[in-house]
Design an enzyme around this catalytic site. Structure first.
Site, mmCIF file in Angstrom:
data_model
loop_
_atom_site.group_PDB
_atom_site.id
_atom_site.type_symbol
_atom_site.label_atom_id
_atom_site.label_comp_id
_atom_site.label_asym_id
_atom_site.label_seq_id
_atom_site.Cartn_x
_atom_site.Cartn_y
_atom_site.Cartn_z
ATOM 1 N N LYS A 13 46.727 52.050 53.322
ATOM 2 C CA LYS A 13 45.830 52.564 54.357
ATOM 3 C C LYS A 13 44.994 53.734 53.808
ATOM 4 C CE LYS A 13 47.439 49.741 57.517
ATOM 5 N NZ LYS A 13 48.314 48.845 56.740
HETATM 6 C C1 LIG Z 1 46.654 45.812 61.991
HETATM 7 C C2 LIG Z 1 47.985 46.418 61.694
HETATM 8 N N1 LIG Z 1 48.837 46.652 62.711
HETATM 9 C C3 LIG Z 1 50.039 47.203 62.507
HETATM 10 C C4 LIG Z 1 50.464 47.560 61.248
HETATM 11 C C5 LIG Z 1 51.863 48.069 61.077
HETATM 12 O O1 LIG Z 1 51.968 49.282 60.437
HETATM 13 P P1 LIG Z 1 53.275 49.629 59.557
HETATM 14 O O2 LIG Z 1 53.233 48.793 58.350
HETATM 15 O O3 LIG Z 1 53.083 51.093 59.281
HETATM 16 O O4 LIG Z 1 54.463 49.373 60.411
HETATM 17 C C6 LIG Z 1 49.593 47.362 60.160
HETATM 18 C C7 LIG Z 1 49.935 47.795 58.786
HETATM 19 O O5 LIG Z 1 50.605 47.351 58.009
HETATM 20 C C8 LIG Z 1 48.344 46.750 60.384
HETATM 21 O O6 LIG Z 1 47.509 46.510 59.359
#
Ligand SMILES: Cc1ncc(COP(=O)(O)O)c(C=O)c1O
Length: 372
Positions: free
Chosen positions: A184
């Site tokens: 990110k």
């Molecule tokens: C669109 C989207 N939603 C949710 C997430 C979930 O985030 P995390 O991986 O920090 O749990 C991500 C990232 O991986 C994502 O790209």
């Protein structure tokens, strides 16, 4: 033998973050404390929201956002077909039903015409996703939600730094979530944030992330341990200081790709609707001509030392969802067709001009061969 190795993404992280971690370790306080609070304050200031609540990842943020909005068993929640799995999984955690919606084939964001057809008297919420870091059309989404009396949980996991009609994602919908996974725009290794202007929602989420307690050992609701800790928060604080620079640098790379592919008949750059004043450039996704074998292009680029990513496979192709909801490979033809041509090519702070030229030339060479 090709020696180049160009990753698709790379965190912009270094000495400042390492020093901050050393300092916090030395302080003896490494669980959730003042540094988490400072990170939250800086984050809400950056996105211009009243509140920000840090959690241990973006998936946890989605889960808490759904609970805080009262989503419960048998409720239906509209989610786009093209997204990371956690957008839909978080709905299942509450035994509610993710209702998968087609995506706009140009923006890859949720297609409201299709969402409209899927509304029932059980529909309670919609989760627009800022796919690849491009904001969804929030004015339309908020209007749609108003019409159907839905909560809006904006999945802005990928769009930190993006501007929708001049406003940063984070304070457009009633609630946004973010992720700080290493690919990110800013990272804490693992981490997430929820932003809102709604005091009651913020208070509830604070309790939910910390075992449902309002003060120590007094548990007023079923809560979770979804806390962020101070070690990660200081990384987040240092990262946030760099965000403007990260956006500027990624914008330069994106602009070069845009200029290169603007008039190309085989590769299309991302479509930028007029409501997007700034893309976050989390990923740079090109769409290949439909006659090109995308999977072969990925393999050939890999052979040249260039890492790519396929955009997340649509939810309806996921085996677990096919089994649970009876989807098959042709249930969502619009998003499937759009997704099949997409690939993410390298974009990150530090990608040299020379390496970017190499990516552009290699991609051109491979697809022209594939076409001929
Ligand atoms: C669109 C989207 N939603 C949710 C997430 C979930 O985030 P995390 O991986 O920090 O749990 C991500 C990232 O991986 C994502 O790209």
């Amino acid at each position: 033998m090709n020696k180049r190795k160009i990753p698709v993404a790379s965190p912009f992280i270094g000495k400042k973050e390492a020093e901050a971690v050393y300092e916090v370790v030395k302080s003896g306080w490494i669980s959730m404390g003042k540094k988490v609070q400072e990170f939250e304050e800086r984050f809400s200031e950056y996105v211009d929201s009243r509140y920000a609540i840090a959690v241990n990842n973006g998936t946890a943020a989605l889960h808490l956002a759904l609970i805080a909005n009262g989503i419960k068993e048998d409720d239906e929640v509209l989610v786009p077909d093209i997204t990371f799995i956690s957008t839909a999984n978080a709905v299942l955690y509450e035994r509610a039903k993710p209702v998968v919606v087609e995506c706009n084939p140009k923006t890859y964001n949720i297609l409201l015409d299709d969402a409209e057809k899927r509304i029932t008297n059980k529909t309670k919420a919609i989760i627009p996703v800022d796919m690849n870091g491009m904001p969804a059309d929030y004015d339309e989404i908020l209007q749609f939600a108003d019409k159907h009396n839905l909560s809006v949980i904006a999945d802005s996991a990928e769009s930190l730094g993006a501007l929708y009609k001049g406003q940063k994602t984070g304070a457009i919908a009633p609630l946004h979530i973010f992720s700080f996974f290493p690919n990110k725009n800013i990272t804490t290794g693992e981490g997430g944030m929820i932003t809102t202007d709604d005091e009651k929602l913020a208070e509830k989420i604070r309790k939910l992330r910390n075992q449902g307690q309002d003060y120590r050992y007094n548990h007023v609701m079923l809560g979770y341990n979804y806390r962020m800790n101070d070690v990660l928060a200081v990384i987040g604080i240092e990262q946030l200081k760099k965000i403007d620079n990260i956006i500027i640098e990624k914008e330069k790379i994106a602009k070069k790709y845009n200029d290169e592919f603007e008039n190309d008949t085989l590769v299309s750059p991302p479509f930028l609707p007029s409501y997007v004043d700034q893309h976050s450039w989390y990923m740079y996704a090109v769409s290949l001509h439909e006659d090109i074998d995308r999977d072969l292009v990925v393999i050939k680029l890999k052979e040249k030392g260039i890492d790519t990513r396929l955009s997340f496979p649509p939810i309806h192709l996921q085996p677990y969802y096919q089994e649970k909801f009876g989807y098959n490979d042709s249930t969502y033809p619009i998003s499937l067709k759009a997704w099949k041509q997409l690939i993410n090519i390298p974009i990150w702070v530090g990608l040299s001009n020379e390496d970017q030229n190499y990516v552009i030339n290699s991609l051109r060479e491979i697809i022209e061969k594939d076409k001929s």
